[in-house]
Write a protein that holds these residues in place. Sequence first.
Motif, PDB file in Angstrom:
ATOM      1  N   LEU A 102      82.120 -37.059 110.675  1.00  0.00           N
ATOM      2  CA  LEU A 102      80.779 -36.975 111.258  1.00  0.00           C
ATOM      3  C   LEU A 102      80.706 -37.672 112.609  1.00  0.00           C
ATOM      4  O   LEU A 102      79.646 -37.695 113.245  1.00  0.00           O
ATOM      5  N   GLY A 103      81.823 -38.261 113.038  1.00  0.00           N
ATOM      6  CA  GLY A 103      81.872 -38.886 114.353  1.00  0.00           C
ATOM      7  C   GLY A 103      81.655 -40.377 114.365  1.00  0.00           C
ATOM      8  O   GLY A 103      81.533 -40.980 115.450  1.00  0.00           O
ATOM      9  N   LEU A 104      81.610 -41.021 113.195  1.00  0.00           N
ATOM     10  CA  LEU A 104      81.418 -42.469 113.152  1.00  0.00           C
ATOM     11  C   LEU A 104      82.728 -43.187 113.464  1.00  0.00           C
ATOM     12  O   LEU A 104      83.789 -42.817 112.958  1.00  0.00           O
ATOM     13  N   SER A 105      82.641 -44.214 114.289  1.00  0.00           N
ATOM     14  CA  SER A 105      83.813 -44.992 114.661  1.00  0.00           C
ATOM     15  C   SER A 105      84.118 -46.036 113.601  1.00  0.00           C
ATOM     16  O   SER A 105      83.306 -46.309 112.708  1.00  0.00           O
ATOM     17  N   LYS A 106      85.280 -46.662 113.706  1.00  0.00           N
ATOM     18  CA  LYS A 106      85.651 -47.724 112.766  1.00  0.00           C
ATOM     19  C   LYS A 106      84.669 -48.894 112.864  1.00  0.00           C
ATOM     20  O   LYS A 106      84.339 -49.527 111.859  1.00  0.00           O
ATOM     21  N   GLU A 107      84.211 -49.161 114.073  1.00  0.00           N
ATOM     22  CA  GLU A 107      83.268 -50.264 114.268  1.00  0.00           C
ATOM     23  C   GLU A 107      81.927 -49.950 113.591  1.00  0.00           C
ATOM     24  O   GLU A 107      81.319 -50.821 112.956  1.00  0.00           O
ATOM     25  N   GLU A 108      81.472 -48.710 113.743  1.00  0.00           N
ATOM     26  CA  GLU A 108      80.216 -48.320 113.103  1.00  0.00           C
ATOM     27  C   GLU A 108      80.337 -48.363 111.580  1.00  0.00           C
ATOM     28  O   GLU A 108      79.410 -48.798 110.875  1.00  0.00           O
ATOM     29  N   LEU A 109      81.472 -47.929 111.080  1.00  0.00           N
ATOM     30  CA  LEU A 109      81.687 -47.961 109.635  1.00  0.00           C
ATOM     31  C   LEU A 109      81.718 -49.395 109.117  1.00  0.00           C
ATOM     32  O   LEU A 109      81.174 -49.693 108.044  1.00  0.00           O
ATOM     33  N   ALA A 110      82.342 -50.270 109.870  1.00  0.00           N
ATOM     34  CA  ALA A 110      82.395 -51.681 109.463  1.00  0.00           C
ATOM     35  C   ALA A 110      81.001 -52.289 109.433  1.00  0.00           C
ATOM     36  O   ALA A 110      80.659 -53.059 108.530  1.00  0.00           O
ATOM     37  N   ALA A 111      80.168 -51.928 110.407  1.00  0.00           N
ATOM     38  CA  ALA A 111      78.799 -52.436 110.442  1.00  0.00           C
ATOM     39  C   ALA A 111      77.983 -51.913 109.255  1.00  0.00           C
ATOM     40  O   ALA A 111      77.214 -52.651 108.633  1.00  0.00           O
TER      41      ALA A 111
END
Length: 395
Positions: free
Chosen positions: A379-388
């Motif tokens: 869906l385009g989420l980055s690793k940083e966004e997922l971690a948050a």
Amino acid sequence: MKQGTAKPLERFTVLDLTRVRSGPAAVRQFADWGARVIKIEDPGIRADDKPGGPTQVADYQNTHRNKQSIALNLKHPKGKALFLELVKQADVVVENYRPNVKHKLGIDYESLRQVNPRLVYASVSGFGQDGPYSLRPGLDQIAQGLSGMMSVTGEPGRGPMRAGIPVADLTAGLFCAIGILIALLEREQSGQGQWVHTSLLQAQLWMMDFQAMRWLMNKEVPAQSGNDHPTSSPTGVFPTRDGYMNIAAMGNDIFARLCKVLDRNDLISDERFLTVPLRAKFRADLNQAIAERTRLKTTEEWIDLMNEAGVPCGPILSMDQTFENPQVRHLGMASTLNHPKLGDIQIMGPAVNFSRSQRGELKPAPEHGEHTESVFAELGLSKEELAALRAEGVI
């Protein structure tokens, strides 16, 4: 012969909100035949979905094979927003909450169709989506009792008896899957999705079949008949020299064949046994006469003789014996898959065959949230966004 696709349902994506048995029984039909099934679980594992001892591990592998798993908190606004993004790309959503839960979460059909008008939304409940029992907790045995099933199961005078399998759960799942497939076929014409729903009670009532019709048409209340067929005789369990066997000698011709095999031709002309209704009326006398003969030989000897004469019959096997049976082995109902921790394990294979299409490789049931990052990365989420999101308890 024309080669078929290895995965006939691979063009479909199914979002799986189900748990326990009835809903997963529906979703399994799609997972087995190639659909992409994404199992959506709470970030905290539910006790009834968590494999415990060996029995639960085996059941979990059989019920949830061929799926992906993501951990997503649907009660969190960000979790719901991510779910709606998945819905936009999905073909099917399946849930088996109590009917009011999906409305509280805001993920009911009317809400989701605003996001994806082509969505097929499927629900399995205990008693139906509305009506006086709709909000009651509904489990398999409760449906068995309410449907009349337990009143006709077991031996006369011994009290009600449940079936030895969760027949209401499993058949509700199958009816749900059939409904989804019908809705997907209809969508090819209309371009629109729709809401498909069934219940354990509806499925179990449908399974009552001719027993229900005895009441609906004739106002006859069926009773327990144990191992005997309710209306036909001789059909039941008979003792042999080394155990028991089933015999189903319905109709005059097959009854005559049975009598000849048993060397009891006198039974054919016995006035008590001349017709099907008479044989049912004098069932006890007939069963006793047959049992006197079947006790003289082993089960295998009788099966050979009766099959040669065209009399339907068969052994009564335990589960280990069933999977050693040559016909069961030939049908390939025990399928092998490789599990990363358990090694090669066997699970139940599908009960349908196609002349061209194949189901493809079986994959083990996923670990809780095993595919969370990979699915949301799409869906385009980055690793940083997922971690948050993980830190917020969203995933």
